[in-house]
Enzyme design. Structure first.
Site, PDB file in Angstrom:
ATOM      1  N   LYS A   9      81.966 100.020  11.880  1.00  0.00           N
ATOM      2  CA  LYS A   9      82.257  98.774  10.856  1.00  0.00           C
ATOM      3  C   LYS A   9      83.105  99.664  10.100  1.00  0.00           C
ATOM      4  O   LYS A   9      83.237 100.071   9.487  1.00  0.00           O
ATOM      5  CB  LYS A   9      80.427  98.638  10.263  1.00  0.00           C
ATOM      6  CG  LYS A   9      79.886  98.308  10.994  1.00  0.00           C
ATOM      7  CD  LYS A   9      78.157  97.876  10.514  1.00  0.00           C
ATOM      8  CE  LYS A   9      77.196  97.678  11.911  1.00  0.00           C
ATOM      9  NZ  LYS A   9      75.904  97.555  11.053  1.00  0.00           N
ATOM     10  N   TYR A  49      76.888  88.350  15.164  1.00  0.00           N
ATOM     11  CA  TYR A  49      75.877  88.560  14.371  1.00  0.00           C
ATOM     12  C   TYR A  49      74.745  86.612  14.660  1.00  0.00           C
ATOM     13  O   TYR A  49      73.760  86.852  13.682  1.00  0.00           O
ATOM     14  CB  TYR A  49      75.509  88.933  13.012  1.00  0.00           C
ATOM     15  CG  TYR A  49      76.359  89.664  12.851  1.00  0.00           C
ATOM     16  CD1 TYR A  49      75.341  91.222  13.615  1.00  0.00           C
ATOM     17  CD2 TYR A  49      77.155  90.627  12.675  1.00  0.00           C
ATOM     18  CE1 TYR A  49      75.390  92.936  13.495  1.00  0.00           C
ATOM     19  CE2 TYR A  49      77.695  92.400  12.047  1.00  0.00           C
ATOM     20  CZ  TYR A  49      76.788  92.851  12.440  1.00  0.00           C
ATOM     21  OH  TYR A  49      76.336  93.976  12.056  1.00  0.00           O
ATOM     22  N   ARG A 102      73.386 107.695  11.605  1.00  0.00           N
ATOM     23  CA  ARG A 102      73.478 106.804   9.547  1.00  0.00           C
ATOM     24  C   ARG A 102      72.330 107.637   8.848  1.00  0.00           C
ATOM     25  O   ARG A 102      72.220 108.188   7.218  1.00  0.00           O
ATOM     26  CB  ARG A 102      71.877 105.362  10.065  1.00  0.00           C
ATOM     27  CG  ARG A 102      73.480 104.666  10.443  1.00  0.00           C
ATOM     28  CD  ARG A 102      72.065 103.457  11.410  1.00  0.00           C
ATOM     29  NE  ARG A 102      73.515 102.120  11.793  1.00  0.00           N
ATOM     30  CZ  ARG A 102      72.279 101.145  12.611  1.00  0.00           C
ATOM     31  NH1 ARG A 102      70.948 101.269  12.891  1.00  0.00           N
ATOM     32  NH2 ARG A 102      73.458 100.526  13.260  1.00  0.00           N
ATOM     33  N   ASN A 112      75.991 100.392   7.320  1.00  0.00           N
ATOM     34  CA  ASN A 112      75.394 101.367   7.812  1.00  0.00           C
ATOM     35  C   ASN A 112      75.714 101.912   8.860  1.00  0.00           C
ATOM     36  O   ASN A 112      76.164 102.626   9.587  1.00  0.00           O
ATOM     37  CB  ASN A 112      73.725 101.251   8.180  1.00  0.00           C
ATOM     38  CG  ASN A 112      73.869  99.574   9.590  1.00  0.00           C
ATOM     39  OD1 ASN A 112      74.889  99.621   9.512  1.00  0.00           O
ATOM     40  ND2 ASN A 112      72.692  99.182   9.938  1.00  0.00           N
ATOM     41  N   HIS A 115      77.671  99.864  14.696  1.00  0.00           N
ATOM     42  CA  HIS A 115      76.429  98.916  15.412  1.00  0.00           C
ATOM     43  C   HIS A 115      76.904  99.153  16.860  1.00  0.00           C
ATOM     44  O   HIS A 115      77.339 100.108  17.382  1.00  0.00           O
ATOM     45  CB  HIS A 115      77.090  97.158  15.651  1.00  0.00           C
ATOM     46  CG  HIS A 115      76.511  97.006  16.591  1.00  0.00           C
ATOM     47  ND1 HIS A 115      75.869  96.122  16.898  1.00  0.00           N
ATOM     48  CD2 HIS A 115      77.256  96.212  17.885  1.00  0.00           C
ATOM     49  CE1 HIS A 115      75.505  95.166  17.399  1.00  0.00           C
ATOM     50  NE2 HIS A 115      75.901  95.845  18.416  1.00  0.00           N
ATOM     51  N   GLU A 126      78.110  90.806  24.094  1.00  0.00           N
ATOM     52  CA  GLU A 126      78.505  91.400  23.530  1.00  0.00           C
ATOM     53  C   GLU A 126      79.980  91.608  23.800  1.00  0.00           C
ATOM     54  O   GLU A 126      81.607  91.941  23.468  1.00  0.00           O
ATOM     55  CB  GLU A 126      78.484  92.819  22.709  1.00  0.00           C
ATOM     56  CG  GLU A 126      76.822  92.557  21.593  1.00  0.00           C
ATOM     57  CD  GLU A 126      75.875  93.158  21.390  1.00  0.00           C
ATOM     58  OE1 GLU A 126      76.462  94.438  20.503  1.00  0.00           O
ATOM     59  OE2 GLU A 126      75.038  92.818  20.551  1.00  0.00           O
TER      60      GLU A 126
HETATM   61  P1  IDP Z   1      70.789  97.013  14.148  1.00  0.00           P
HETATM   62  O1  IDP Z   1      72.266  97.164  13.312  1.00  0.00           O
HETATM   63  O2  IDP Z   1      70.198  98.492  13.887  1.00  0.00           O
HETATM   64  O3  IDP Z   1      70.813  96.299  15.467  1.00  0.00           O
HETATM   65  P2  IDP Z   1      69.655  94.104  12.696  1.00  0.00           P
HETATM   66  O4  IDP Z   1      68.119  94.248  12.370  1.00  0.00           O
HETATM   67  O5  IDP Z   1      70.643  93.921  14.299  1.00  0.00           O
HETATM   68  O6  IDP Z   1      69.909  95.820  12.895  1.00  0.00           O
HETATM   69  O7  IDP Z   1      70.539  93.966  11.888  1.00  0.00           O
HETATM   70  C1  IDP Z   1      72.112  93.770  11.469  1.00  0.00           C
HETATM   71  C2  IDP Z   1      72.756  94.862  10.551  1.00  0.00           C
HETATM   72  O8  IDP Z   1      72.887  93.656   9.112  1.00  0.00           O
HETATM   73  C3  IDP Z   1      72.426  95.872   9.943  1.00  0.00           C
HETATM   74  O9  IDP Z   1      73.316  96.530  11.455  1.00  0.00           O
HETATM   75  C4  IDP Z   1      72.903  96.059   9.212  1.00  0.00           C
HETATM   76  O10 IDP Z   1      74.369  96.137   8.666  1.00  0.00           O
HETATM   77  C5  IDP Z   1      72.399  94.269   8.681  1.00  0.00           C
HETATM   78  N1  IDP Z   1      71.215  94.405   7.944  1.00  0.00           N
HETATM   79  C6  IDP Z   1      70.249  94.443   8.859  1.00  0.00           C
HETATM   80  N2  IDP Z   1      69.159  93.714   7.863  1.00  0.00           N
HETATM   81  C7  IDP Z   1      69.527  93.805   6.350  1.00  0.00           C
HETATM   82  C8  IDP Z   1      68.706  93.524   5.272  1.00  0.00           C
HETATM   83  O11 IDP Z   1      68.122  93.618   4.788  1.00  0.00           O
HETATM   84  N3  IDP Z   1      69.943  93.831   4.159  1.00  0.00           N
HETATM   85  C9  IDP Z   1      71.688  93.662   4.689  1.00  0.00           C
HETATM   86  N4  IDP Z   1      72.047  93.610   5.301  1.00  0.00           N
HETATM   87  C10 IDP Z   1      70.928  93.813   7.109  1.00  0.00           C
HETATM   88 MG    MG Z   2      70.844  94.905  16.067  1.00  0.00          MG
END
Ligand code: IDP
Ligand code: MG
Length: 151
Positions: A9, A49, A102, A112, A115, A126
């Site tokens: 990212k 997303y 992470r 983080n 992805h 994807e």
């Molecule tokens: P993942 O990337 O571990 O699969 P997901 O829950 O699918 O996590 O969320 C996608 C991305 O959205 C996360 O990697 C992170 O960058 C962002 N994200 C997820 N939850 C939050 C939040 O509560 N606040 C801000 N950003 C979030």
């Molecule tokens: Mg996810």
């Protein structure tokens, strides 16, 4: 052999961590089947997303993923989807275990670093979203029988 999509990212690119994190995937034994640096536009970010549309963090997430270039890749190997998710660690960098990517490099929920596809269905969707078929390269890595061998 399974393929998965990874995105370094914008925070990862800006913090110049792409090289050392890519090295972790290579060291694990995953094969790079595709890799490119691109600037994501809003349409692609929203498609990627789509499952998060309507959530409170969605707009911020789109601003983030379009806020600078990303490096996007395809990795291949035994159980690649799970292996990559395990290497990444928990979504929230503040909670991710030490030793995970992470856990070692992120202290943010949003920023983080990477992805990784979360299921075979997501990986298929994807990979098709981010790569044209001719950008996915099929080749054998020297010595891969030593990496992938056995049960
Ligand atoms: P993942 O990337 O571990 O699969 P997901 O829950 O699918 O996590 O969320 C996608 C991305 O959205 C996360 O990697 C992170 O960058 C962002 N994200 C997820 N939850 C939050 C939040 O509560 N606040 C801000 N950003 C979030
Ligand atoms: Mg996810």
């Amino acid at each position: 052999m399974q393929k998965t999509l990874i995105i370094f990212k914008p925070d990862c690119v800006q913090r110049r961590l792409v090289g050392q994190i890519l090295q972790r995937f290579e060291s694990k034994g995953l094969r790079i089947a595709g890799l490119k640096l691109i600037q994501v536009d809003r349409a692609l970010g929203e498609k990627h997303y789509a499952e998060h549309q309507g959530k409170p963090f969605f707009e911020g997430l789109i601003q983030f993923i379009t806020g600078g270039p990303v490096v996007v890749g395809i990795l291949e190997g035994n159980e690649a989807i799970t292996v990559v998710r395990t290497l990444l660690g928990a979504t929230n960098g503040t909670a991710a275990a030490p030793g995970t990517i992470r856990g070692d490099f992120s202290i943010s929920k949003q920023n983080n670093l990477l992805h990784g596809s979360d299921s075979p269905e997501s990986a298929e969707r994807e990979i098709a979203l981010w790569f044209r078929p001719e950008e996915i390269v099929d080749y054998s890595v020297a010595g891969s029988e030593w990496v992938f061998g056995g049960a």
